[in-house]
Design an enzyme around this catalytic site. Structure first.
Site, PDB file in Angstrom:
ATOM      1  N   ASP A 141       3.618   9.588  -0.883  1.00 25.68           N
ATOM      2  CA  ASP A 141       2.413   8.853  -0.481  1.00 25.68           C
ATOM      3  C   ASP A 141       2.165   7.751  -1.506  1.00 25.68           C
ATOM      4  O   ASP A 141       2.244   8.003  -2.712  1.00 25.68           O
ATOM      5  CB  ASP A 141       1.214   9.815  -0.459  1.00 25.68           C
ATOM      6  N   HIS A 166       0.809  -1.224   0.000  1.00 28.48           N
ATOM      7  CA  HIS A 166       0.000   0.000   0.000  1.00 28.48           C
ATOM      8  C   HIS A 166       0.839   1.269   0.000  1.00 28.48           C
ATOM      9  O   HIS A 166       0.328   2.354  -0.249  1.00 28.48           O
ATOM     10  CB  HIS A 166      -0.933   0.001   1.215  1.00 28.48           C
TER      11      HIS A 166
END
Ligand code: GDG
Length: 473
Positions: free
Chosen positions: A378, A169
């Site tokens: 991110d 992720h």
């Protein structure tokens, strides 16, 4: 309602993640309930879990406690116990003190400690053992995220019959940074136990392929790796998504619309409302963002009587030192900005160190004119996609960091380099002042992207590819 009936010990589809998707509720009379914790993963996997005999393997959130497998809401949950010391070393230590900063461009300095690594190996083995015990012959197993990178190889060793997928992720770092890790080869070998290794963006998959070639001397061809034990492993990107329809409908609902108006009113009906929503994490670029906003008021570009910034910073990893430091820095910065340039009834920044229910988040997204998402790095960033999903009227503007995975898909956002404070200041103003027509044009394109590539699409893209790989193909 949950029942604690013991579940069957087999499943044809198994999700393995650090945390189970439930939170424990303890009632005053001492009885215990489990409530499904809201989150993208549960929503994504629920349909698949129900279609198959799905099981979820993960830690239940409390230290030093052995729990039997149980059913909750029709999901088979398999708790993995963690001792208090293991939480410190495996979770707070190696996962969040080593891997998290290392994989996010070394924004903070990763700690390399042998006892953290040893705990990581031990706990990964425990997850693999539990999974091996619940998976049916030939089952599909989907391992999640950086806390469990050794599980694929450990699991393959125990159960060569399984089809194993892994999804990361967070970013997979450039090879130069990854190679600092003393246990770099073990991590690569751990991941190679999977049939399919998924990343948020193609850059991550490419970094992985390069490392596998350079360090493990495995042959690769495009996105395929031929391992020395004769298997084929795929490395590809699957940008994670949200349940866009659900969020769109929630944001369009009457109570949320009313609440959005109320929020603006309580803030003194500003002409322009800026919003940030993040876990309180040093990767999210909170300080530079608020500094940029503060300077815009200080230098007279923005009028403190006419604008407001709401920053929600959800408490996170509060036992890790860097997170405590960040919290102090945020307190100081917000205090300084509000103290220096605030007026009575007009604090320029409303800083909320708290977590809110889903409908309150939707109301905030709906209330905000300019959404400010400026992480330094991110994996994806779901907040950016959530804001877009809530803008049914095609208004509002998204200021988005180039260094978020989401920037690959949301090209019509006002893209910024989050390290460039002046650049951010200019972009905030540009986003705010752009014509309604331009904003609508940009928002329409982004809304189509978010609606068409939703969370179901993400899960089936991964699982379809996984179904075509592996020893059963
Ligand atoms: C990791 C990766 C990747 C936040 N505050 C509240 C709240 N949230 C929700 C948001 C959003 C989620 O939490 C945060 O997701 P992000 O993607 O923005 O960031 P990370 O937590 O760092 O997630 C990231 C993600 O995994 C998925 O793969 O995109 O790159 O770092 O959904 O809305 N939700 C509620 N109250 C809050 O106060 N209800």
């Amino acid at each position: 309602t949950p029942d604690s009936a013991k579940s069957k010990a087999t499943a044809s589809f198994v999700v393995v993640a650090n945390r189970l998707p439930v939170d424990r509720i303890e009632h005053p009379d001492g009885s215990v309930d489990w409530r499904t914790s809201p989150g993208g993963l549960v929503t994504a996997f629920e349909p698949v879990m129900r279609r198959h005999d799905g099981a979820w393997v993960g830690w239940h959130g409390a230290p030093d406690e052995e729990l039997e497998p149980f059913d909750n809401d029709g999901l088979q949950l398999v708790p993995v116990p963690l001792a208090a010391q293991e939480i410190e070393d495996y979770y707070e230590g190696f996962s969040n003190g080593t891997l998290w900063p290392l994989y996010h461009d070394v924004i903070a300095t990763p700690g390399f400690h042998r006892e953290w690594w040893e705990a990581y190996v031990l706990v990964n083995q425990r997850f693999a053992d539990r999974t091996a015990a619940v998976a049916e012959q030939g089952a599909v197993v989907w391992v999640q995220d950086y806390q469990l990178q050794l599980v694929p190889a450990m699991l393959r060793k125990l159960r060569p019959d399984l089809r194993i997928g892994f999804f990361l992720h967070i970013p997979f770092p450039p090879t130069e940074l990854f190679q600092q890790l003393p246990w770099r080869d073990q991590i690569l070998e751990g991941l190679l136990g999977a049939d399919l290794v998924g990343f948020q963006v193609s850059g991550g998959a490419q970094n992985f392929l390069r490392l596998v070639r350079a360090r493990l001397r495995q042959e690769t061809h495009r996105d395929e790796i031929r391992t020395s034990d004769g298997r084929t492993v795929l490395a590809r990107s699957y940008p994670i998504a949200i349940d866009a329809k659900e969020l769109n409908d929630l944001a369009a609902s009457e109570p949320v619309a009313t609440r959005a108006a109320e929020i603006r009113h309580d803030l003194g009906d500003p002409d322009v409302l800026f919003l940030g929503v993040d876990r309180l994490d040093y990767t999210k670029g909170l300080l530079a963002r608020l500094e940029a906003f503060g300077e815009l008021i200080e230098d007279g570009t923005l009028d403190v009587e006419k604008v407001a910034f709401v920053q929600v910073a959800t408490p996170s990893r509060e036992r890790v030192e860097e997170y405590r430091q960040l919290r102090d820095e945020m307190d100081r910065l917000v205090g300084r900005i509000n103290g220096d340039i605030g007026r009575i009834g007009r604090p320029p920044i409303t800083y909320l160190h708290a977590s809110y229910p889903r409908d309150e988040m939707a109301a905030l997204y709906r209330a905000a004119d300019v959404m400010v998402v400026t992480p330094l790095r991110d994996g994806m960033n779901l907040v950016a996609k959530e804001y877009v999903a809530c803008r049914q009227a095609d208004d509002g503007a998204l200021v988005l960091s180039e260094f978020a995975g989401a920037a690959r898909e949301l090209r019509q956002a006002y893209l910024v380099n989050p390290y460039d404070v002046n650049g951010m200041k200019d972009k905030l103003i540009e986003a705010m002042n752009d014509s309604a027509r331009n904003k609508a044009r940009r928002m329409k394109v982004m809304r189509r992207q978010v609606a068409e590539h939703d969370i179901d699409h993400w899960a089936s893209a991964f699982l379809d590819d996984l179904g075509r790989t592996g020893p059963h193909a």
